[in-house]
Design a protein around this motif. Structure first.
Motif, short mmCIF file in Angstrom:
data_model
loop_
_atom_site.label_atom_id
_atom_site.label_comp_id
_atom_site.label_asym_id
_atom_site.label_seq_id
_atom_site.Cartn_x
_atom_site.Cartn_y
_atom_site.Cartn_z
N GLY A 106 0.81 -1.21 0.00
CA GLY A 106 0.00 0.00 0.00
C GLY A 106 0.84 1.26 0.00
O GLY A 106 0.50 2.23 -0.69
N VAL A 107 1.93 1.29 0.76
CA VAL A 107 2.79 2.47 0.78
C VAL A 107 3.40 2.71 -0.60
O VAL A 107 3.44 3.85 -1.09
CB VAL A 107 3.89 2.30 1.85
N ALA A 108 3.84 1.65 -1.27
CA ALA A 108 4.41 1.80 -2.61
C ALA A 108 3.38 2.35 -3.59
O ALA A 108 3.67 3.28 -4.36
CB ALA A 108 4.96 0.46 -3.09
N CYS A 109 2.17 1.81 -3.58
CA CYS A 109 1.14 2.27 -4.51
C CYS A 109 0.70 3.70 -4.22
O CYS A 109 0.51 4.50 -5.14
CB CYS A 109 -0.06 1.33 -4.46
N ASN A 110 0.52 4.04 -2.95
CA ASN A 110 0.09 5.39 -2.61
C ASN A 110 1.16 6.43 -2.92
O ASN A 110 0.85 7.53 -3.40
CB ASN A 110 -0.30 5.47 -1.13
N ASP A 129 -4.71 7.51 3.10
CA ASP A 129 -4.34 6.09 3.04
C ASP A 129 -2.89 5.88 3.45
O ASP A 129 -2.56 4.92 4.16
CB ASP A 129 -4.55 5.56 1.62
N GLY A 130 -2.01 6.78 2.99
CA GLY A 130 -0.61 6.66 3.39
C GLY A 130 -0.40 6.81 4.88
O GLY A 130 0.42 6.11 5.48
N LEU A 131 -1.13 7.75 5.50
CA LEU A 131 -1.02 7.92 6.95
C LEU A 131 -1.48 6.67 7.70
O LEU A 131 -0.86 6.27 8.70
CB LEU A 131 -1.84 9.13 7.39
N PHE A 188 -5.54 13.40 -4.23
CA PHE A 188 -4.29 13.45 -3.48
C PHE A 188 -4.56 13.35 -1.98
O PHE A 188 -3.83 12.65 -1.25
CB PHE A 188 -3.54 14.73 -3.80
N ASN A 189 -5.58 14.04 -1.50
CA ASN A 189 -5.93 13.98 -0.08
C ASN A 189 -6.36 12.57 0.33
O ASN A 189 -6.03 12.09 1.43
CB ASN A 189 -7.05 14.97 0.21
N LEU A 190 -7.06 11.88 -0.56
CA LEU A 190 -7.46 10.50 -0.28
C LEU A 190 -6.25 9.59 -0.20
O LEU A 190 -6.14 8.75 0.72
CB LEU A 190 -8.43 10.03 -1.38
N MET A 191 -5.32 9.74 -1.15
CA MET A 191 -4.09 8.93 -1.10
C MET A 191 -3.24 9.28 0.12
O MET A 191 -2.59 8.42 0.72
CB MET A 191 -3.27 9.16 -2.37
N VAL A 214 -6.33 -0.95 -1.85
CA VAL A 214 -7.23 -1.05 -3.00
C VAL A 214 -7.43 0.30 -3.67
O VAL A 214 -7.50 0.39 -4.91
CB VAL A 214 -8.58 -1.65 -2.55
N ASN A 215 -7.53 1.38 -2.89
CA ASN A 215 -7.81 2.70 -3.47
C ASN A 215 -6.77 3.12 -4.51
O ASN A 215 -7.13 3.50 -5.63
CB ASN A 215 -7.91 3.73 -2.36
N PRO A 216 -5.46 3.10 -4.20
CA PRO A 216 -4.50 3.49 -5.25
C PRO A 216 -4.47 2.53 -6.42
O PRO A 216 -4.20 2.95 -7.55
CB PRO A 216 -3.15 3.51 -4.51
N LEU A 217 -4.75 1.25 -6.20
CA LEU A 217 -4.80 0.31 -7.31
C LEU A 217 -5.95 0.65 -8.27
O LEU A 217 -5.80 0.55 -9.49
CB LEU A 217 -4.95 -1.12 -6.79
#
Length: 430
Positions: free
Chosen positions: A49-53, A83-85, A77-80, A306-309
């Protein structure tokens, strides 16, 4: 959301949300195996997930640096970012707590970790709701030029995060460290003077964070998709319609994925709160199944993967940015653009090559705003039919553009005139 894996409740209504010990649902699971399996799955979700975001955020940042600044991109960007946080500052602590029989991460982490996770999830839900409204406004008038400043874009995420931080304060107030026979446990304790407030909060919080924002988003995405289906009579709007439809489908997929993956954890959360209320009244209330608890927890964290994918797979802009990033990382030179073979751009030796003047006309094509002329011409039925086919397939046909260019520009010759009968009527019989 809560890691509600132990329900050893005391008389003050505390619920242990962090330990794998003491589960009394009657299901046969080895806690030792779960302490290895659950953290392993969380570590895998965190790494991927960190890599994709980071990839998606880098592409968005690059596009903004190139001048492609918009409210929709800033909200994605705010959504990603949320997710990263979650993946960087919540999943590691959850994995560490699951691997231990007692709480060993200290008072500060216990006090803030659950509140931080709820804040990020609430911010994601509010962001999706605002995204739906922005998407509908864009789809309603995609050709409208909107100039937006960086300060205006930053105001929206600021209020989203401020609202998310305020609405989740009870998770920070009522989470404490509590000693038990096994050692320290991080528990959710509702004091007697706050039980009236908590009984209202249990009902209002899921409605305001899950039900209302996602229902609002689904409604506006459905309206936006219906707007995309209304084909415009102008050829110039084909590309904007196709882009609007793809954007709507991508954001709609994000919303549906969030609603489905987040639902099991909300069932556990509501069950957990009712369990604590019943036990304070010395009433029996069954604990949720362990399988539901684990699946809800893992699906909630997998949402950040899933979101960044979804964004990287359904957005052509993101796919192009990903290819460019990959070429940068591998130090490859960007290849020159090649014409894609197709029925309207043949590469076969049997197909005749277009004449230079025809190629020049196709390359210098410009859309016309004359809708009355398009509807009055005798060949309009043929153009509209081709437009519908190109819109349905997601492409804009080259011969459609050239046809309307020659129809409106009057550059056709007698040999290559697509509608000779009109000129015959104007010139009269010879």
């Amino acid at each position: 959301m809560d890691a509600t894996l132990d329900y050893n409740s005391t008389m003050n209504g505390s619920v242990d949300k962090w330990s794998l010990n003491g589960h009394t649902s009657g299901q046969h699971f080895d806690p030792g195996e779960l302490r290895v399996l659950v953290p392993s799955i969380l570590v895998a979700i965190c790494a991927l997930g960190v890599a994709c975001n980071l990839t998606a955020m880098f592409i968005l940042f690059t596009n903004a640096h190139k001048g492609k600044l918009s409210l929709i991109n800033s909200l994605i960007f705010n959504l990603m970012f949320a997710d990263g946080l979650v993946l960087l500052f919540s999943v590691p602590f959850k994995a560490a707590s699951f691997s231990k029989a007692t709480w060993t991460l200290g008072w500060a982490v216990c006090k803030t970790s659950d509140w931080f996770l709820h804040t990020c999830m609430a911010a994601k839900s509010f962001t999706v709701a605002v995204l739906a409204k922005a998407c509908y406004r864009y789809v309603s008038n995609p050709t409208k030029q909107v100039s937006i400043h960086l300060g205006s874009i930053l105001v929206v995420p600021f209020f989203i995060w401020l609202s998310a931080c305020c609405i989740t304060i009870p998770h920070w107030l009522f989470t404490v460290l509590q000693k038990s026979i096994r050692g320290l446990n991080c528990v959710f304790v509702v004091p007697p003077e706050a039980r009236g407030f908590m009984s209202v909060y249990v009902k209002a919080y899921p409605l305001s964070v899950y039900c209302a924002p996602l229902s609002f988003a689904l409604m506006y995405f459905w309206k936006a998709y219906g707007q995309c289906q209304r084909r415009s009579s102008k050829t110039q709007n084909l590309r904007t319609q196709i882009r609007s439809r793809k954007l709507t489908l991508m954001l709609f997929s994000l919303t549906v994925a969030m609603a489905i993956l987040w639902l099991p954890q909300w069932v556990v959360w509501v069950w957990d709160r009712h369990l604590a209320e019943k036990q304070t009244e010395n009433l029996y209330f069954p604990s949720p199944p362990l399988l539901l608890i684990l699946s809800g927890q893992l699906l909630t964290f997998s949402m950040s993967l899933v979101n960044p994918l979804i964004v990287l797979s359904l957005s052509e802009e993101f796919r192009e940015g990903y290819r460019g990033l990959w070429r940068r990382l591998t130090l490859r030179k960007q290849p020159p653009p090649k014409a894609k073979p197709g029925p309207h751009n043949p590469t076969s030796l049997l197909s005749p090559s277009p004449r230079p003047e025809e190629s020049a006309r196709g390359m210098s094509f410009s859309y016309s705003d004359s809708q009355d002329q398009l509807q009055a011409d005798g060949g309009g039925a043929k153009g509209n039919e081709a437009d519908a086919v190109s819109l349905k397939e997601g492409i804009v046909l080259t011969d459609v553009e050239q046809f309307w260019h020659e129809r409106e520009g009057g550059s056709q010759t007698a040999e290559n005139d697509p509608v000779p009968w009109e000129h015959q009527e104007k010139e009269g019989p010879k």
